[in-house]
Design an enzyme around this catalytic site. Structure first.
Site, mmCIF file in Angstrom:
data_model
loop_
_atom_site.group_PDB
_atom_site.id
_atom_site.type_symbol
_atom_site.label_atom_id
_atom_site.label_comp_id
_atom_site.label_asym_id
_atom_site.label_seq_id
_atom_site.Cartn_x
_atom_site.Cartn_y
_atom_site.Cartn_z
ATOM 1 N N GLY A 75 0.827 -1.191 0.000
ATOM 2 C CA GLY A 75 0.000 0.000 0.000
ATOM 3 C C GLY A 75 0.867 1.247 0.000
ATOM 4 O O GLY A 75 2.052 1.209 0.349
ATOM 5 N N CYS A 76 0.253 2.364 -0.385
ATOM 6 C CA CYS A 76 1.035 3.599 -0.515
ATOM 7 C C CYS A 76 1.543 4.078 0.841
ATOM 8 O O CYS A 76 2.736 4.386 0.993
ATOM 9 C CB CYS A 76 0.221 4.675 -1.218
ATOM 10 N N TYR A 77 0.667 4.143 1.837
ATOM 11 C CA TYR A 77 1.125 4.572 3.164
ATOM 12 C C TYR A 77 2.158 3.601 3.743
ATOM 13 O O TYR A 77 3.188 4.037 4.272
ATOM 14 C CB TYR A 77 -0.063 4.683 4.125
#
Lengths: 340, 340, 340, 340
Positions: free
Chosen positions: A143-145
């Protein structure tokens, strides 16, 4: 090598295509979509001039079959069925969450439904992870985070300089929410305003961060994570702090980060005194970070900037795919942001 | 009542004027400036149509004298000299930092130079503070970040629900930096980008937060503070977390905040499930906040939104001035944001 | 006076409520909505703190009846049926397009369907129009673009200084498109980008501009109109040019605009050399304009800024309602923008 | 080939470097600056990771000498002196205005001071111009607005479909104004606001547009030009209209533009019905345009989007340099925008 992209009309799909258009080792094959199947790509990705006339096919095993690599940019829960039909020899790179978590209970708590399984995790910078990605045929793109937070925090934990009790507050651009048509994502709502969401340990990316960091720390890690929506299309700026272990010095801290960034092409420790801005990494596969010791508060503070669509999704996907395909890891991936 | 405004060509001065233009109890008198003295206000504040033709005078005891209230929106270090010359009977409301801190050592560490003294602190919501502001002739207006963070955290500390070890990450609009001509404040740099600055316990507002919160907690409070510059002109969104005391429940937490907000006209606890956005408070003197208990991480999380120029500076100044002048506290202060 | 607002969950409805909340002569009565009926206003207009708990009713003659004034902020085509049921004694202020055009053929060409009729046009600044609005019980509020363009161009046409062949290019904030959930209105799409739409004489506001200007010019007026979507929530900046009549001087031009603005509280001709910015009028009912003679190209050039939601919709509606209700025209209407 | 860049700390210099970093035929040599000489590039262009440690030298004949190509991104008036010293064999590509205009009177009127001369104009898409750029050692890079307007209008004039009386209104991002520290360029001023400037035929790019278009039309062309500053860092969206010649049809118009775009790699006529947005071309050397016939108003309307720093400055410079150096015209130039 030929690649198919499932979910080509969305933001992750568009960024995959932008990167692959200038990738010298991968050719773009079939483009598929969900409800947009039957239309032309140019209606959805007008910035990709050379592909404007390409039709969007249905997302099926037939349309995706016959490619060396298939990038999946689908809503959560749709990847397993496709993957099964494509067979074990196709490299499948899943930009969704389905195969990221190792703990079925965490999956069920945060996503609901049955856990699909776990694939090799596409974050080559994580200690030991690069080797696991060579020759795999299955990749779960982070995921990006979690990409941002893991890259920011792992060096301090790996070096034993911070306690495993991390507080993260991160601002993201709106493209992180995809193209979903929700009132709070309208330009009128987001421009000129920063807002909080997913507060209080409820954001789905939280267990993924803890899983990554625990593996490095060799002990459980707690993350208190608060995301914010910022008035920009792209970019994540994450501030990550944790209690400094007794006796930690600013010098030891910097050394740990220099060591971690040393041979990493996409991990960029900024010169002392310079702090990250998301514009530094816009459109690039680079993560820019800086670290400080707050001696008054007794905390390690790390700030990191990435482009959520590039290093945080599509760039990370291509980087891992390069490894799995035996290509140079950096091939086709921009190092420089588009600024100002 | 007639008010003079020193520093009328800056952002804080402009917001003071915008509020005073619709304040039924205060008339606008002399406007003064530094290097802009001799020009017309309309060249600097073109949004204030009725004052466009008003001249900017030099900032002196003569031009500021003879008013009931003098608002100072000056660079740090210039207020003491002016205040001395204006005499004890004029209400002086200082939007600068000069008289905020009680500890000379903290002043010297963060601002340098000699400490000018301490004036009654213009945050009426702080327990006991409202009474101290009635009839005073000197007010130190809080900094924008300390306003947000103090309002967000004091209820949890006052109720003994959180440990005095606070982590704050706050995004601000660019007007918080004033009109200073620095490259990193150019539109080209800030649009589309979030950046960090003043990291690692170095921001000057840190001791002010700790001073406020320690007074409420009755013990020393540590704040790890990281500010971010967000691509918007106005607004602060602060995420504040602290370890929850053992046994704290979500219900107890919400009750503490309901109690704190109960009779406060400008403190707005949002309904459960709704999280603050800075657009809710744009141009308003309102602070919008929400609280959650992160049971996994064992932390209290409070998010608050204010307009840095209104509640965070000029609105707070007028609110406190109203008290000191014996006017209704809410007079002339907008409750509603300008949105979308 | 009590007012009902139909369409209270949309942007025009929200701005009406923001203005009425500080209007000393009008009290807020029933709030109604379409698909949002049954929810609380606070879910849709979180910036309006005092009304957060107010329920949204169905839009019917019953819920809207019994008020002195009813503001309609409904989709096109829904106003006539409501108006009929409310009877002739209620002041109805329609923010939609249904009753703006006098020419049924123009209505059919641009909107389709049957023409509902024509109501007094709520632009008091138009020569002779103020008198028509006193005591009327029906008001058609102008479109946002026609408000800007009419105010910008009528003085030059009325004075015979420009030929009736006008070219207009106008940038608007995204709130002009309302809260409709369309991909091109997502924050990710609009931030950092200006785009064109409705090009080539196809925008529905074109005949309304021509109708207004022809009435002033006493001859047919052609408008070539191109709108643009700009990355901001609010504001219209319109550049309007027309061939200068032979012999026109810059002085004569400025005089014509000074005359037009002379007694108009909301028409603000800027000092020579200062050009409009939408920030000057954000949240205000003011139109800021400037005029120049381009002697090389032989054209009159007028640039005007308004807030599309205030002077362009809700503010214009309240201004006209004030006249019809016998209240002071300026009552409750902000003159000053919120800037920066 | 080795290139020196003079003015490397500015926005045009930064974009040149971003492009050259991925240009396979040109190596980056000396970097020079004005007042920033002596500092490192990373302080000014933090998005260009690989060059962060490169020193900025003084801008002299010595530091710039010995390169195959020298790109000048200097303030107006400084190019001639440098060019003289570098000798006739070095390819000099001037991104400034000094050598763009052919008419000394126009230069003196709009820029003041003595006219330096005229160099081959770096707009290969202009009929006949590509050949003039092969093997030249001097190139005057067009201004950003003239690039957009010329590309938008020349096909209609060349085909005799529009009268030579053009009205242009164009929105630009703030990077077009460079890094100059002026109050109106501060983020606080530009975010959320569109403003007009240089109105009434006073903008310096006006004679350059007229010169280009007159050459194509074979007769004098008048341009009424109004620029606007939009809240974005990059991009120009220009709306250009001119009276349609009698009998012109929409089909003939589209054909003329299809013909003009046919073999041009960077001129992209959008499919009918799709209108340009600057995001389509962000960071790309592409110009995206669309044309319509407004039959009611009798005007041709063309809208074009470019990135002012890429096709409008640095990309145009590299494109022309490629021609002069005998390299493929498209080498190293991105076709695709970075979006969303």
């Amino acid at each position: 090598m030929r690649a198919a992209i499932a979910g080509a009309s969305g933001y992750a799909g568009g960024e995959l295509l932008r990167l692959l258009l200038s990738h010298p080792g991968i050719e773009i094959g079939a483009l598929t979509a969900g409800s947009n199947a039957g239309t032309l790509l140019g209606a959805h990705q007008p910035h990709l001039a050379p592909l404007a006339g390409r039709p969007l096919l249905e997302t099926t095993a037939e349309t995706l079959g016959g490619h060396d690599v298939v990038f999946l940019a689908l809503p959560h829960g749709q990847s397993a069925a496709i993957a099964e039909q494509l067979g074990p020899d196709t490299l499948i790179v899943d930009c969704g969450a389905d195969f990221r978590l190792t703990d079925p209970a965490a999956w069920e708590h945060f996503y609901g439904g049955a856990h699909a399984g776990t694939w090799p995790y596409g974050l080559p910078e994580l200690p030991g992870q690069r080797e696991r990605l060579r020759d795999t045929r299955r990749i779960a793109v982070p995921g990006c985070y979690p990409t941002a937070v893991t890259l920011a925090v792992f060096p301090a934990l790996a070096a034993g300089l911070a306690a495993p009790d991390v507080v993260v507050v991160a601002a993201t651009g709106t493209s992180g929410a995809g193209k979903s048509l929700k009132p709070h994502l309208l330009g009128s709502e987001v421009m000129g305003s920063v807002s909080a969401y997913g507060v209080g340990g409820t954001h789905r990316h939280t267990p993924e961060m803890e899983q990554n960091l625990a593996a490095v720390a060799g002990e459980p890690v707690t993350v208190s994570f608060t995301p914010m929506l910022a008035p920009m299309s792209r970019g994540i700026l994450a501030t990550c702090t944790a209690p400094a272990r007794p006796g930690v010095t600013a010098e030891a801290l910097r050394e740990a980060y220099e060591l971690a960034a040393k041979d990493e092409p996409f991990l960029r420790l900024l010169p002392a005194g310079q702090w990250p801005a998301t514009s530094m990494t816009l459109g690039a596969n680079t993560a820019a970070l800086q670290v400080a010791l707050d001696e008054r508060a007794g905390r390690v503070v790390v700030v990191i900037a990435i482009d959520n669509l590039t290093k945080g999704t599509a760039g990370g996907a291509v980087q891992s795919a390069n490894l799995a395909l035996g290509l140079p890891e950096e091939l086709g991936l921009p190092l420089n942001g588009v600024a100002p």
